[in-house]
Design a protein around this motif. Structure first.
Motif, PDB file in Angstrom:
ATOM      1  N   PRO A 229       0.838  -1.201   0.000  1.00 23.91           N
ATOM      2  CA  PRO A 229       0.000   0.000   0.000  1.00 23.91           C
ATOM      3  C   PRO A 229       0.872   1.250   0.000  1.00 23.91           C
ATOM      4  N   GLY A 230       0.474   2.236  -0.758  1.00 26.08           N
ATOM      5  CA  GLY A 230       1.223   3.480  -0.832  1.00 26.08           C
ATOM      6  C   GLY A 230       2.229   3.532  -1.963  1.00 26.08           C
ATOM      7  N   VAL A 231       2.541   2.379  -2.558  1.00 28.91           N
ATOM      8  CA  VAL A 231       3.455   2.344  -3.702  1.00 28.91           C
ATOM      9  C   VAL A 231       2.616   2.548  -4.965  1.00 28.91           C
TER      10      VAL A 231
ATOM     11  N   ALA B 212      -3.432   2.113 -15.198  1.00 30.64           N
ATOM     12  CA  ALA B 212      -3.725   1.954 -16.626  1.00 30.64           C
ATOM     13  C   ALA B 212      -4.913   1.019 -16.834  1.00 30.64           C
ATOM     14  N   VAL B 213      -4.976  -0.056 -16.079  1.00 26.30           N
ATOM     15  CA  VAL B 213      -6.106  -0.993 -16.175  1.00 26.30           C
ATOM     16  C   VAL B 213      -7.394  -0.288 -15.763  1.00 26.30           C
TER      17      VAL B 213
ATOM     18  N   HIS C 211     -12.567   2.111 -17.335  1.00 26.07           N
ATOM     19  CA  HIS C 211     -13.455   3.282 -17.376  1.00 26.07           C
ATOM     20  C   HIS C 211     -13.792   3.625 -18.823  1.00 26.07           C
ATOM     21  N   GLY C 212     -12.783   3.593 -19.697  1.00 24.50           N
ATOM     22  CA  GLY C 212     -12.989   3.902 -21.106  1.00 24.50           C
ATOM     23  C   GLY C 212     -13.926   2.923 -21.798  1.00 24.50           C
ATOM     24  N   LEU C 213     -13.986   1.709 -21.277  1.00 18.01           N
ATOM     25  CA  LEU C 213     -14.866   0.689 -21.850  1.00 18.01           C
ATOM     26  C   LEU C 213     -16.242   0.672 -21.203  1.00 18.01           C
TER      27      LEU C 213
ATOM     28  N   ASN D 277      -9.406   1.848  -7.591  1.00 24.53           N
ATOM     29  CA  ASN D 277      -8.288   1.263  -6.845  1.00 24.53           C
ATOM     30  C   ASN D 277      -7.781  -0.050  -7.430  1.00 24.53           C
ATOM     31  N   ALA D 278      -7.693  -0.135  -8.756  1.00 26.92           N
ATOM     32  CA  ALA D 278      -7.185  -1.350  -9.400  1.00 26.92           C
ATOM     33  C   ALA D 278      -5.702  -1.523  -9.073  1.00 26.92           C
ATOM     34  N   ARG D 279      -5.307  -2.726  -8.741  1.00 24.05           N
ATOM     35  CA  ARG D 279      -3.920  -3.068  -8.445  1.00 24.05           C
ATOM     36  C   ARG D 279      -3.556  -4.282  -9.287  1.00 24.05           C
TER      37      ARG D 279
END
Length: 78
Positions: free
Chosen positions: A12-14, A21-22, A27-29, A36-38
């Motif tokens: 967390p925090g990194v 990007a994902v 969102h674009g799709l 909060n995608a990781r």
């Protein structure tokens, strides 16, 4: 013989550039509710000597499989 799975992910925090990007691509799709995608990685292998497998896999993670400065990991052994 033990089946091993190691899940490696940023602490967390990194800043997770791939996760961001994902998230933006989703969102674009049209999936605007995603947040909060990781992104992480999963390493799976068989370990011949199952005795003391947990300690051995921890050594592997701390030495090679994870950068413990910025990454955490979780080990599953079956």
């Amino acid at each position: 013989m033990a089946k091993v799975r190691v899940h490696v992910y940023l602490k967390p925090g990194v800043l997770d550039v791939q996760g961001k990007a994902v998230e933006q691509a989703l969102h674009g799709l049209g999936w605007t509710g995603v947040s909060n995608a990781r992104v992480g990685k999963m390493i799976e292998f068989d370990l011949a000597d199952a005795a003391d497998a947990e300690a051995e896999v921890k050594k592997m993670c701390d030495t090679l499989l994870a950068n413990t400065v910025i990454e955490s990991y979780r080990v599953e052994i079956a």
